[in-house]
Write a protein that holds these residues in place. Structure first.
Motif, PDB file in Angstrom:
ATOM      1  N   UNK A 190       0.757  -1.051   0.001  1.00  0.00           N
ATOM      2  CA  UNK A 190      -0.116  -0.051   0.028  1.00  0.00           C
ATOM      3  C   UNK A 190       0.789   1.117   0.135  1.00  0.00           C
ATOM      4  N   UNK A 191       1.874   1.328   0.551  1.00  0.00           N
ATOM      5  CA  UNK A 191       3.042   2.402   0.774  1.00  0.00           C
ATOM      6  C   UNK A 191       3.332   2.599  -0.879  1.00  0.00           C
ATOM      7  N   UNK A 192       3.790   1.629  -1.336  1.00  0.00           N
ATOM      8  CA  UNK A 192       4.329   1.843  -2.632  1.00  0.00           C
ATOM      9  C   UNK A 192       3.110   2.289  -3.728  1.00  0.00           C
ATOM     10  N   UNK A 193       2.115   1.901  -3.510  1.00  0.00           N
ATOM     11  CA  UNK A 193       0.898   2.299  -4.359  1.00  0.00           C
ATOM     12  C   UNK A 193       0.474   3.733  -4.120  1.00  0.00           C
ATOM     13  N   UNK A 194       0.453   3.948  -2.746  1.00  0.00           N
ATOM     14  CA  UNK A 194       0.163   5.588  -2.258  1.00  0.00           C
ATOM     15  C   UNK A 194       1.090   6.595  -2.962  1.00  0.00           C
ATOM     16  N   UNK A 195       2.438   6.146  -2.873  1.00  0.00           N
ATOM     17  CA  UNK A 195       3.483   7.037  -3.251  1.00  0.00           C
ATOM     18  C   UNK A 195       3.182   7.042  -5.001  1.00  0.00           C
ATOM     19  N   UNK A 196       3.068   6.014  -5.545  1.00  0.00           N
ATOM     20  CA  UNK A 196       3.094   5.847  -6.923  1.00  0.00           C
ATOM     21  C   UNK A 196       1.677   6.576  -7.544  1.00  0.00           C
ATOM     22  N   UNK A 197       0.721   6.570  -7.016  1.00  0.00           N
ATOM     23  CA  UNK A 197      -0.598   6.964  -7.477  1.00  0.00           C
ATOM     24  C   UNK A 197      -0.675   8.688  -6.759  1.00  0.00           C
ATOM     25  N   UNK A 198      -0.046   9.032  -5.652  1.00  0.00           N
ATOM     26  CA  UNK A 198      -0.376  10.257  -5.052  1.00  0.00           C
ATOM     27  C   UNK A 198       0.439  11.418  -5.784  1.00  0.00           C
ATOM     28  N   UNK A 199       0.202  12.518  -5.550  1.00  0.00           N
ATOM     29  CA  UNK A 199       0.752  13.900  -5.893  1.00  0.00           C
ATOM     30  C   UNK A 199       0.696  14.859  -4.881  1.00  0.00           C
ATOM     31  N   UNK A 200       1.938  14.887  -4.100  1.00  0.00           N
ATOM     32  CA  UNK A 200       1.921  15.461  -3.014  1.00  0.00           C
ATOM     33  C   UNK A 200       3.398  16.286  -3.181  1.00  0.00           C
ATOM     34  N   UNK A 201       3.405  17.435  -2.310  1.00  0.00           N
ATOM     35  CA  UNK A 201       4.578  18.151  -1.950  1.00  0.00           C
ATOM     36  C   UNK A 201       5.856  17.139  -1.195  1.00  0.00           C
ATOM     37  N   UNK A 202       6.942  17.227  -1.748  1.00  0.00           N
ATOM     38  CA  UNK A 202       8.099  16.268  -1.425  1.00  0.00           C
ATOM     39  C   UNK A 202       7.913  14.749  -1.497  1.00  0.00           C
ATOM     40  N   UNK A 203       7.044  14.571  -2.651  1.00  0.00           N
ATOM     41  CA  UNK A 203       7.012  13.235  -3.190  1.00  0.00           C
ATOM     42  C   UNK A 203       8.544  12.778  -3.813  1.00  0.00           C
ATOM     43  N   UNK A 204       9.393  13.549  -4.392  1.00  0.00           N
ATOM     44  CA  UNK A 204      10.508  13.296  -4.969  1.00  0.00           C
ATOM     45  C   UNK A 204      11.366  13.054  -3.757  1.00  0.00           C
ATOM     46  N   UNK A 205      11.256  13.678  -2.672  1.00  0.00           N
ATOM     47  CA  UNK A 205      12.135  13.431  -1.457  1.00  0.00           C
ATOM     48  C   UNK A 205      11.841  11.930  -0.723  1.00  0.00           C
ATOM     49  N   UNK A 206      10.510  11.884  -0.796  1.00  0.00           N
ATOM     50  CA  UNK A 206      10.182  10.363  -0.301  1.00  0.00           C
ATOM     51  C   UNK A 206      10.633   9.182  -1.017  1.00  0.00           C
ATOM     52  N   UNK A 207      10.635   9.501  -2.529  1.00  0.00           N
ATOM     53  CA  UNK A 207      11.061   8.583  -3.386  1.00  0.00           C
ATOM     54  C   UNK A 207      12.596   8.453  -3.013  1.00  0.00           C
ATOM     55  N   UNK A 208      13.336   9.319  -2.872  1.00  0.00           N
ATOM     56  CA  UNK A 208      14.824   9.358  -2.572  1.00  0.00           C
ATOM     57  C   UNK A 208      15.209   8.611  -1.239  1.00  0.00           C
ATOM     58  N   UNK A 209      14.144   9.018  -0.322  1.00  0.00           N
ATOM     59  CA  UNK A 209      14.690   8.312   1.098  1.00  0.00           C
ATOM     60  C   UNK A 209      14.199   6.774   0.973  1.00  0.00           C
ATOM     61  N   UNK A 210      13.139   6.483   0.237  1.00  0.00           N
ATOM     62  CA  UNK A 210      12.822   5.065  -0.138  1.00  0.00           C
ATOM     63  C   UNK A 210      14.041   4.165  -0.707  1.00  0.00           C
ATOM     64  N   UNK A 211      14.598   4.790  -1.433  1.00  0.00           N
ATOM     65  CA  UNK A 211      15.769   4.512  -2.116  1.00  0.00           C
ATOM     66  C   UNK A 211      16.974   4.035  -1.461  1.00  0.00           C
ATOM     67  N   UNK A 212      17.096   4.956  -0.525  1.00  0.00           N
ATOM     68  CA  UNK A 212      18.235   5.025   0.562  1.00  0.00           C
ATOM     69  C   UNK A 212      17.932   3.936   1.611  1.00  0.00           C
ATOM     70  N   UNK A 213      16.884   3.927   1.990  1.00  0.00           N
ATOM     71  CA  UNK A 213      16.138   2.923   2.942  1.00  0.00           C
ATOM     72  C   UNK A 213      16.478   1.572   2.481  1.00  0.00           C
ATOM     73  N   UNK A 214      16.529   1.233   1.007  1.00  0.00           N
ATOM     74  CA  UNK A 214      16.621  -0.119   0.328  1.00  0.00           C
ATOM     75  C   UNK A 214      18.138  -0.522   0.651  1.00  0.00           C
TER      76      UNK A 214
END
Length: 228
Positions: free
Chosen positions: A46-70
């Motif tokens: 659900x988190x991946x779906x929400x980030x992929x479908x959502x349009x919100x401020x800081x989305x790019x930063x959230x994706x970068x954080x997700x890549x870092x956490x991997x």
């Protein structure tokens, strides 16, 4: 070479004789990892779906954080969770340190970003018209999300398998949070590290064969689903 062949022979004897310590260790690994991957899937997809479908401020930063956490080192996760579960930590009163529960928590933290990121990648590669078309035809948002999930189901399966492969093969979290207690929190990876350091190469090799077998079965299962 004789040492390798003799060790392989002893390893297969341990496996075929149903050595209780070997199978208890294998069961602990599978039990902890399966519980962790269920919770990671419930949170990560659900988190991946929400980030992929959502349009919100800081989305790019959230994706970068997700890549870092991997790429988050397992020992760092173990260190942080250890701090929370230790006697002097905020959750120390519950006595969770050096238990399978602590290992599950650490593995959930490890696997969730992987599943979320793979789900996000599968979503990005899917047809972007699926969701708008479903909504236009009168489907609810949840129904549209389910249709989209069906479209990317193989990507989600790959995400879950990647997460499972990451946690069942890790050492840092299992060692720091489980304590490698014989018959209780000892997993295949921690047992391999311990027994090899003690000179029990054959025992470690037997567990290594089990670990490789689990990876092979998982990949065969994914192949089967994709062919279906």
């Amino acid at each position: 070479m004789d040492f390798i062949f003799d060790s392989l022979k002893t390893a297969f004897v341990l496996i075929l004789s149903w050595d209780p310590e070997v199978y208890k260790t294998v069961w602990t690994s599978l039990y902890v990892s399966l519980i962790a991957i269920v919770f990671s899937t419930v949170a990560g997809v659900p988190a991946g779906m929400a980030i992929g479908l959502g349009q919100f401020p800081g989305r790019r930063a959230v994706i970068t954080l997700l890549n870092t956490l991997m790429a988050l080192p397992t020992v760092v996760i173990g260190l942080v969770v250890y701090g929370f579960f230790s006697r002097s930590g905020p959750l120390g009163q519950f006595g969770l340190l050096f238990t399978p529960t602590a290992m599950v928590v650490g593995q959930i933290i490890l696997a969730t970003p992987i599943i979320a990121n793979y789900t996000l990648g599968a979503l990005s590669a899917s047809d972007s018209r699926i969701m708008p078309t479903a909504l236009t035809l009168g489907a609810s948002t949840s129904r549209g999300a389910l249709l989209l999930m069906q479209e990317i189901r193989f990507g989600v399966m790959a995400a879950i398998i990647a997460g499972f492969g990451r946690i069942i093969a890790e050492v840092g979290v299992a060692m720091m949070l489980g304590g490698n207690i014989r018959g209780y929190t000892r997993t295949m990876t921690t047992a391999i590290a311990l027994e090899t350091s003690k000179g029990e190469f054959a025992f470690g090799l037997a567990l290594g064969i089990f670990l490789l077998s689990v990876a092979l079965l998982i990949n065969m299962f994914l192949n089967f689903l994709q062919q279906r």
